[in-house]
Write a protein that holds these residues in place. Structure first.
Motif, PDB file in Angstrom:
ATOM      1  N   ILE A  57     -20.820 -54.551  23.533  1.00  0.00           N
ATOM      2  CA  ILE A  57     -21.894 -53.654  23.124  1.00  0.00           C
ATOM      3  C   ILE A  57     -21.555 -53.135  21.735  1.00  0.00           C
ATOM      4  CG2 ILE A  57     -23.135 -51.510  23.612  1.00  0.00           C
ATOM      5  CD1 ILE A  57     -22.547 -51.937  26.554  1.00  0.00           C
ATOM      6  N   ALA A  58     -22.448 -53.364  20.781  1.00  0.00           N
ATOM      7  CA  ALA A  58     -22.177 -52.976  19.407  1.00  0.00           C
ATOM      8  C   ALA A  58     -22.126 -51.464  19.272  1.00  0.00           C
ATOM      9  CB  ALA A  58     -23.246 -53.545  18.477  1.00  0.00           C
ATOM     10  N   GLY A  59     -21.179 -50.989  18.470  1.00  0.00           N
ATOM     11  CA  GLY A  59     -21.056 -49.567  18.226  1.00  0.00           C
ATOM     12  C   GLY A  59     -21.580 -49.221  16.849  1.00  0.00           C
ATOM     13  N   GLY A  60     -21.061 -48.112  16.289  1.00  0.00           N
ATOM     14  CA  GLY A  60     -21.495 -47.713  14.969  1.00  0.00           C
ATOM     15  C   GLY A  60     -22.907 -47.162  14.988  1.00  0.00           C
ATOM     16  N   ALA A  61     -23.660 -47.453  13.925  1.00  0.00           N
ATOM     17  CA  ALA A  61     -25.007 -46.911  13.795  1.00  0.00           C
ATOM     18  C   ALA A  61     -25.982 -47.534  14.780  1.00  0.00           C
ATOM     19  CB  ALA A  61     -25.508 -47.109  12.372  1.00  0.00           C
ATOM     20  N   PHE A  62     -25.674 -48.730  15.268  1.00  0.00           N
ATOM     21  CA  PHE A  62     -26.586 -49.439  16.159  1.00  0.00           C
ATOM     22  C   PHE A  62     -25.908 -49.752  17.484  1.00  0.00           C
ATOM     23  CE2 PHE A  62     -27.870 -50.433  11.844  1.00  0.00           C
ATOM     24  CZ  PHE A  62     -29.237 -50.209  11.885  1.00  0.00           C
ATOM     25  N   GLN A  63     -26.656 -49.538  18.565  1.00  0.00           N
ATOM     26  CA  GLN A  63     -26.215 -49.965  19.885  1.00  0.00           C
ATOM     27  C   GLN A  63     -27.154 -51.068  20.348  1.00  0.00           C
ATOM     28  OE1 GLN A  63     -26.115 -46.535  22.437  1.00  0.00           O
ATOM     29  NE2 GLN A  63     -24.418 -45.591  21.330  1.00  0.00           N
ATOM     30  N   GLU A  64     -26.600 -52.169  20.833  1.00  0.00           N
ATOM     31  CA  GLU A  64     -27.401 -53.318  21.228  1.00  0.00           C
ATOM     32  C   GLU A  64     -27.075 -53.712  22.666  1.00  0.00           C
ATOM     33  OE1 GLU A  64     -26.427 -56.253  18.346  1.00  0.00           O
ATOM     34  OE2 GLU A  64     -27.605 -55.303  16.760  1.00  0.00           O
ATOM     35  N   TYR A  65     -28.121 -54.033  23.413  1.00  0.00           N
ATOM     36  CA  TYR A  65     -27.996 -54.404  24.818  1.00  0.00           C
ATOM     37  C   TYR A  65     -28.937 -55.572  25.086  1.00  0.00           C
ATOM     38  CZ  TYR A  65     -26.712 -49.415  24.720  1.00  0.00           C
ATOM     39  OH  TYR A  65     -26.185 -48.202  24.392  1.00  0.00           O
ATOM     40  N   ALA A  66     -28.560 -56.441  26.021  1.00  0.00           N
ATOM     41  CA  ALA A  66     -29.427 -57.575  26.325  1.00  0.00           C
ATOM     42  C   ALA A  66     -29.219 -58.051  27.755  1.00  0.00           C
ATOM     43  CB  ALA A  66     -29.172 -58.723  25.346  1.00  0.00           C
ATOM     44  N   TRP A  67     -30.325 -58.434  28.379  1.00  0.00           N
ATOM     45  CA  TRP A  67     -30.320 -59.053  29.702  1.00  0.00           C
ATOM     46  C   TRP A  67     -31.050 -60.397  29.580  1.00  0.00           C
ATOM     47  CZ3 TRP A  67     -30.936 -54.007  28.629  1.00  0.00           C
ATOM     48  CH2 TRP A  67     -30.215 -53.067  29.367  1.00  0.00           C
ATOM     49  N   GLN A  68     -30.582 -61.400  30.286  1.00  0.00           N
ATOM     50  CA  GLN A  68     -31.213 -62.718  30.206  1.00  0.00           C
ATOM     51  C   GLN A  68     -31.370 -63.322  31.593  1.00  0.00           C
ATOM     52  OE1 GLN A  68     -29.387 -66.488  28.353  1.00  0.00           O
ATOM     53  NE2 GLN A  68     -30.710 -65.667  26.729  1.00  0.00           N
ATOM     54  N   GLY A  69     -32.618 -63.727  31.883  1.00  0.00           N
ATOM     55  CA  GLY A  69     -32.899 -64.416  33.131  1.00  0.00           C
ATOM     56  C   GLY A  69     -33.336 -65.838  32.861  1.00  0.00           C
ATOM     57  N   ASP A  70     -33.809 -66.526  33.886  1.00  0.00           N
ATOM     58  CA  ASP A  70     -34.260 -67.906  33.713  1.00  0.00           C
ATOM     59  C   ASP A  70     -35.562 -67.975  32.910  1.00  0.00           C
ATOM     60  OD1 ASP A  70     -32.110 -68.855  35.175  1.00  0.00           O
ATOM     61  OD2 ASP A  70     -33.224 -68.832  37.074  1.00  0.00           O
TER      62      ASP A  70
ATOM     63  N   TYR B 232     -30.773 -49.584  19.612  1.00  0.00           N
ATOM     64  CA  TYR B 232     -30.931 -48.155  19.381  1.00  0.00           C
ATOM     65  C   TYR B 232     -30.264 -47.791  18.065  1.00  0.00           C
ATOM     66  CZ  TYR B 232     -30.457 -43.112  20.084  1.00  0.00           C
ATOM     67  OH  TYR B 232     -30.500 -41.749  19.938  1.00  0.00           O
ATOM     68  N   ASN B 233     -31.038 -47.228  17.151  1.00  0.00           N
ATOM     69  CA  ASN B 233     -30.543 -46.773  15.854  1.00  0.00           C
ATOM     70  C   ASN B 233     -30.132 -45.311  16.002  1.00  0.00           C
ATOM     71  OD1 ASN B 233     -30.329 -45.715  13.205  1.00  0.00           O
ATOM     72  ND2 ASN B 233     -31.745 -47.268  12.413  1.00  0.00           N
ATOM     73  N   LYS B 234     -28.839 -45.066  16.022  1.00  0.00           N
ATOM     74  CA  LYS B 234     -28.344 -43.713  16.259  1.00  0.00           C
ATOM     75  C   LYS B 234     -28.683 -42.770  15.114  1.00  0.00           C
ATOM     76  CE  LYS B 234     -24.201 -43.348  18.029  1.00  0.00           C
ATOM     77  NZ  LYS B 234     -22.751 -43.555  18.218  1.00  0.00           N
ATOM     78  N   ARG B 235     -28.689 -43.280  13.906  1.00  0.00           N
ATOM     79  CA  ARG B 235     -28.975 -42.420  12.756  1.00  0.00           C
ATOM     80  C   ARG B 235     -30.420 -41.942  12.755  1.00  0.00           C
ATOM     81  NH1 ARG B 235     -25.884 -46.221   8.337  1.00  0.00           N
ATOM     82  NH2 ARG B 235     -23.746 -45.612   8.884  1.00  0.00           N
ATOM     83  N   ARG B 236     -31.328 -42.847  13.093  1.00  0.00           N
ATOM     84  CA  ARG B 236     -32.748 -42.496  13.125  1.00  0.00           C
ATOM     85  C   ARG B 236     -33.219 -42.059  14.508  1.00  0.00           C
ATOM     86  NH1 ARG B 236     -35.526 -44.007   8.568  1.00  0.00           N
ATOM     87  NH2 ARG B 236     -34.403 -45.318   7.092  1.00  0.00           N
TER      88      ARG B 236
ATOM     89  N   LEU C 143     -34.664 -50.102  11.679  1.00  0.00           N
ATOM     90  CA  LEU C 143     -33.452 -50.715  12.196  1.00  0.00           C
ATOM     91  C   LEU C 143     -32.619 -51.307  11.057  1.00  0.00           C
ATOM     92  CD1 LEU C 143     -34.788 -52.367  15.441  1.00  0.00           C
ATOM     93  CD2 LEU C 143     -33.564 -50.229  15.163  1.00  0.00           C
ATOM     94  N   GLY C 144     -32.684 -50.673   9.914  1.00  0.00           N
ATOM     95  CA  GLY C 144     -31.830 -51.052   8.807  1.00  0.00           C
ATOM     96  C   GLY C 144     -32.211 -52.351   8.160  1.00  0.00           C
ATOM     97  N   GLY C 145     -33.457 -52.796   8.334  1.00  0.00           N
ATOM     98  CA  GLY C 145     -33.907 -54.026   7.713  1.00  0.00           C
ATOM     99  C   GLY C 145     -33.545 -55.268   8.487  1.00  0.00           C
ATOM    100  N   ALA C 146     -32.968 -55.144   9.676  1.00  0.00           N
ATOM    101  CA  ALA C 146     -32.594 -56.315  10.458  1.00  0.00           C
ATOM    102  C   ALA C 146     -33.830 -57.015  10.973  1.00  0.00           C
ATOM    103  CB  ALA C 146     -31.715 -55.906  11.632  1.00  0.00           C
ATOM    104  N   THR C 147     -33.803 -58.335  11.009  1.00  0.00           N
ATOM    105  CA  THR C 147     -34.914 -59.130  11.554  1.00  0.00           C
ATOM    106  C   THR C 147     -34.514 -59.636  12.926  1.00  0.00           C
ATOM    107  OG1 THR C 147     -35.472 -59.779   9.314  1.00  0.00           O
ATOM    108  CG2 THR C 147     -36.505 -61.020  11.083  1.00  0.00           C
TER     109      THR C 147
END
Length: 200
Positions: A144-157, A165-169, A195-199
């Protein structure tokens, strides 16, 4: 199938098949509401297996044909991609009040739902809700990414869920989407300023 949206079920609101009546182009919203596969840039190891793949959203299956109706209105369009919203405003995500919910189609097929919310307390509730619904996250350090951004993902079939989640904003964005159709959004996507310009 358990409903995502406990307070305002929307399965019966699915628009019937038929040509959509399109609104004028709303390019200004493209940078906010749709872009390439939210956390698809994350490595596959960062996504945990989905324990309950809904193969759609709130009973609306991926690939369903959307058109503008008394309940859904076209909020944006750009070539092959169109976004719809409920005229009555966004329903809650389970018990959680959110800021917006947009239903995206590509080539007329239902493929993605984008949910936005704000607030650290809301973020915590969202993460808990998604884990209870789709399975616990991998707490291994580095997953799970830390810092300014937290990222989570689930994947099914059939489905995948991605959250950033952008912690700063203090802003969170969730993608519920079809795995088969997600790659169709790759063309013409724009970055999210919040989200900081991320695509994603």
């Amino acid at each position: 199938m358990d409903a995502f949206l406990t307070h305002r079920p929307i399965q019966h609101l699915i628009p019937p098949s038929g040509p959509a009546r399109l609104s004028s182009t709303a390019v200004v919203f493209l940078s906010i509401f749709f872009f390439a596969g939210f956390l698809l840039t994350a490595s596959p190891a960062s996504a945990v297996p989905m324990t309950n793949d809904p193969n759609g959203f709130e009973g609306i299956p991926w690939g369903a044909v959307f058109s503008e109706t008394a309940n859904f209105v076209v909020a944006e369009e750009a070539g092959r991609i169109k976004g719809y919203e409920l005229k009555g405003g966004p329903p809650p995500l389970g018990p959680i009040v959110i800021d917006s919910m947009r239903f995206m189609t590509v080539d007329g097929k239902f493929a993605r739902v984008i949910v936005k919310y704000h607030g650290s307390d809301t973020h915590q509730r969202v993460v808990e809700y998604l884990q209870a619904r789709f399975g616990p996250l991998d707490a291994t350090p580095g997953q799970i990414a830390g810092g300014a951004f937290q990222e989570y993902a689930w994947q099914g079939d059939e489905s995948q869920i991605s959250l950033t989640y952008n912690k700063r904003r203090d802003l969170g964005v969730i993608f519920f989407e079809s795995r088969a159709l997600a790659s169709s959004f790759a063309e013409g996507m724009m970055p999210i300023p919040d989200l900081g310009g991320a695509t994603y």
